[in-house]
Design an enzyme around this catalytic site. Structure first.
Site, short mmCIF file in Angstrom:
data_model
loop_
_atom_site.label_atom_id
_atom_site.label_comp_id
_atom_site.label_asym_id
_atom_site.label_seq_id
_atom_site.Cartn_x
_atom_site.Cartn_y
_atom_site.Cartn_z
N SER A 135 0.96 -1.31 0.12
CA SER A 135 0.21 0.14 -0.20
C SER A 135 0.78 1.46 0.07
CB SER A 135 -0.69 -0.09 1.10
OG SER A 135 -1.68 0.94 1.66
N TYR A 148 -2.90 -0.76 10.95
CA TYR A 148 -2.68 -0.41 9.42
C TYR A 148 -0.94 -0.56 8.90
CZ TYR A 148 -3.78 -1.11 4.30
OH TYR A 148 -4.16 -0.90 2.94
N LYS A 152 2.36 -2.50 7.08
CA LYS A 152 2.07 -2.40 6.10
C LYS A 152 3.69 -1.72 5.85
CE LYS A 152 -1.85 -3.58 3.79
NZ LYS A 152 -1.91 -4.89 2.71
N1 LIG Z 1 -8.79 -0.57 -1.31
C1 LIG Z 1 -8.02 0.41 -1.35
O1 LIG Z 1 -7.74 1.28 -0.96
C2 LIG Z 1 -6.18 -0.35 -0.96
C3 LIG Z 1 -5.02 0.25 -1.13
C4 LIG Z 1 -3.49 0.24 -0.73
C5 LIG Z 1 -3.67 -1.09 -0.48
N2 LIG Z 1 -4.52 -2.42 -0.56
C6 LIG Z 1 -4.76 -3.31 -0.23
O2 LIG Z 1 -4.99 -4.11 -1.31
C7 LIG Z 1 -4.81 -5.72 -0.83
C8 LIG Z 1 -6.11 -5.96 -0.80
O3 LIG Z 1 -7.25 -5.18 -0.65
P1 LIG Z 1 -8.70 -4.97 -0.94
O4 LIG Z 1 -8.71 -3.44 -1.35
O5 LIG Z 1 -8.73 -6.02 -2.32
O6 LIG Z 1 -9.67 -5.46 -0.40
P2 LIG Z 1 -10.86 -6.39 -0.07
O7 LIG Z 1 -11.75 -6.16 1.19
O8 LIG Z 1 -11.24 -5.71 -1.18
O9 LIG Z 1 -10.17 -7.74 -0.76
C9 LIG Z 1 -9.69 -8.41 0.30
C10 LIG Z 1 -9.79 -10.29 0.08
O10 LIG Z 1 -8.94 -10.70 1.27
C11 LIG Z 1 -9.80 -11.35 1.57
N3 LIG Z 1 -8.94 -11.72 3.14
C12 LIG Z 1 -9.02 -11.27 4.18
N4 LIG Z 1 -8.41 -11.76 4.96
C13 LIG Z 1 -7.92 -12.81 4.82
C14 LIG Z 1 -7.13 -14.03 5.25
N5 LIG Z 1 -6.51 -13.72 6.31
N6 LIG Z 1 -6.91 -15.15 4.26
C15 LIG Z 1 -7.53 -15.09 2.95
N7 LIG Z 1 -8.50 -14.00 3.00
C16 LIG Z 1 -8.89 -13.01 3.73
C17 LIG Z 1 -11.37 -11.33 1.66
O11 LIG Z 1 -11.59 -12.47 2.01
C18 LIG Z 1 -11.74 -10.03 0.68
O12 LIG Z 1 -11.99 -10.76 -0.36
C19 LIG Z 1 -4.77 -4.98 0.95
O13 LIG Z 1 -3.80 -6.31 0.68
C20 LIG Z 1 -4.82 -4.16 1.05
O14 LIG Z 1 -4.55 -3.70 2.34
C21 LIG Z 1 -5.65 -1.79 -0.55
#
Ligand SMILES: NC(=O)c1ccc[n+]([C@@H]2O[C@H](COP(=O)([O-])OP(=O)(O)OC[C@H]3O[C@@H](n4cnc5c(N)ncnc54)[C@H](O)[C@@H]3O)[C@@H](O)[C@H]2O)c1
Length: 261
Positions: A135, A148, A152
């Site tokens: 992130s 977080y 991260k």
């Molecule tokens: N959405 C944002 O703004 C953003 C920004 C920067 C980084 N990220 C990172 O991107 C990655 C994906 O996030 P997203 O936004 O797609 O989130 P999301 O919540 O839409 O999807 C995350 C998925 O991970 C699954 N998950 C969570 N914990 C789990 C576990 N212990 N084992 C297996 N599956 C698990 C959830 O069920 C979900 O389907 C994360 O690492 C998040 O920190 C997201």
């Protein structure tokens, strides 16, 4: 770079960024294992991309071991492992211990535990790719969630360490560092997240595009929001000014949403 026939595992593949990665790798000809805690979501994405669903918790050593064993049975070789699952609990230094531990397990130790099982084979054959969804919070910080921001930074540190240690032995590493992405996670950050990231939020498919551009250019850092490079440089060269700017943002949030004190 071709992924035709490649074996790819994506954790958190049931939604958001992970699902976008699954679609993109499948479109490039890869065979994909979609792993998620949510069985229904993993199944739907797997069906859509002609891949295989795996249901399990990558926060535990046992869960990661089961995933990698099962993926090896399905794929033969795992060529690419996307450590993408992540959680963003809201809270500060007073966040309960178990919530800190869970953030640490999902956002950092899941990567370490997977790498422990994957690297011996990758080093033996001189080829493997580890994609860590970090992130911009791992390069900078994020207001509203100490677990977080801290975890991260840990994930980024581990991805850097892997690349620094094994690059010459064929291990390729990408660290994906977006700001806001329109997924369930961003929705869960509520009005503060919307204020901070809403305007510049991008679609998950744009994160997949940025990942593939970085892979093509053999680049470690994936910055779907290019302006993050400038913030990162400012943090390194003018830390007090950068922190002052972040604190100004904090005050702006407090003014907009109510003073927490
Ligand atoms: N959405 C944002 O703004 C953003 C920004 C920067 C980084 N990220 C990172 O991107 C990655 C994906 O996030 P997203 O936004 O797609 O989130 P999301 O919540 O839409 O999807 C995350 C998925 O991970 C699954 N998950 C969570 N914990 C789990 C576990 N212990 N084992 C297996 N599956 C698990 C959830 O069920 C979900 O389907 C994360 O690492 C998040 O920190 C997201």
């Amino acid at each position: 770079m071709t992924f035709s026939g490649a074996g790819v595992v994506i954790t958190g593949g049931g939604g958001g960024i992970g699902a976008a990665f699954a679609r993109r790798f499948a479109a490039e000809g890869a065979r994909v294992v979609v792993a998620d805690l949510n069985a229904g979501a993993a199944g739907e994405v797997a069906k859509e991309v002609g891949g295989t669903a795996f249901t399990g918790d990558v926060a535990t050593e046992d869960g990661v071991t089961r995933l990698i064993e099962s993926a090896r049975e399905t794929l033969g070789e795992i060529d690419v492992y996307c450590a993408n699952a992540g959680i963003a609990p809201q809270g500060g230094e007073d966040t309960p211990e178990d919530v800190w531990a869970r953030a640490w397990d999902v956002n950092v130790m899941a990567h370490v535990r997977a790498a422990k099982l994957l690297t011996p084979r990758w080093l033996e054959r001189g080829n493997g790719r580890f994609v860590a969804t970090v992130s911009a919070a791992g390069l900078l910080t994020i207001l509203g969630s100490a677990p977080y921001a801290v975890s991260k930074h840990g994930a980024l540190a581990f991805a850097e360490w892997l690349s620094a240690t094994y690059r010459h032995r064929g291990l390729k590493v990408q660290a994906v560092c977006p700001q806001g992405v329109r997924t369930a996670m961003l929705e869960d950050t509520g009005p503060a997240g919307d204020l901070l990231m809403g305007a510049s939020a991008i679609e998950p498919s744009a994160v997949a595009d940025a990942l593939f551009a970085a892979i093509d250019e053999d680049r470690f850092l994936v910055l779907p929001h290019p302006e993050v490079a400038d913030y990162y440089a400012a943090r390194a060269t003018q830390p007090d000014r950068w922190l002052g700017g972040m604190n100004k943002l904090q005050r702006k949030i407090e003014q907009a949403l109510g003073d927490p004190s």
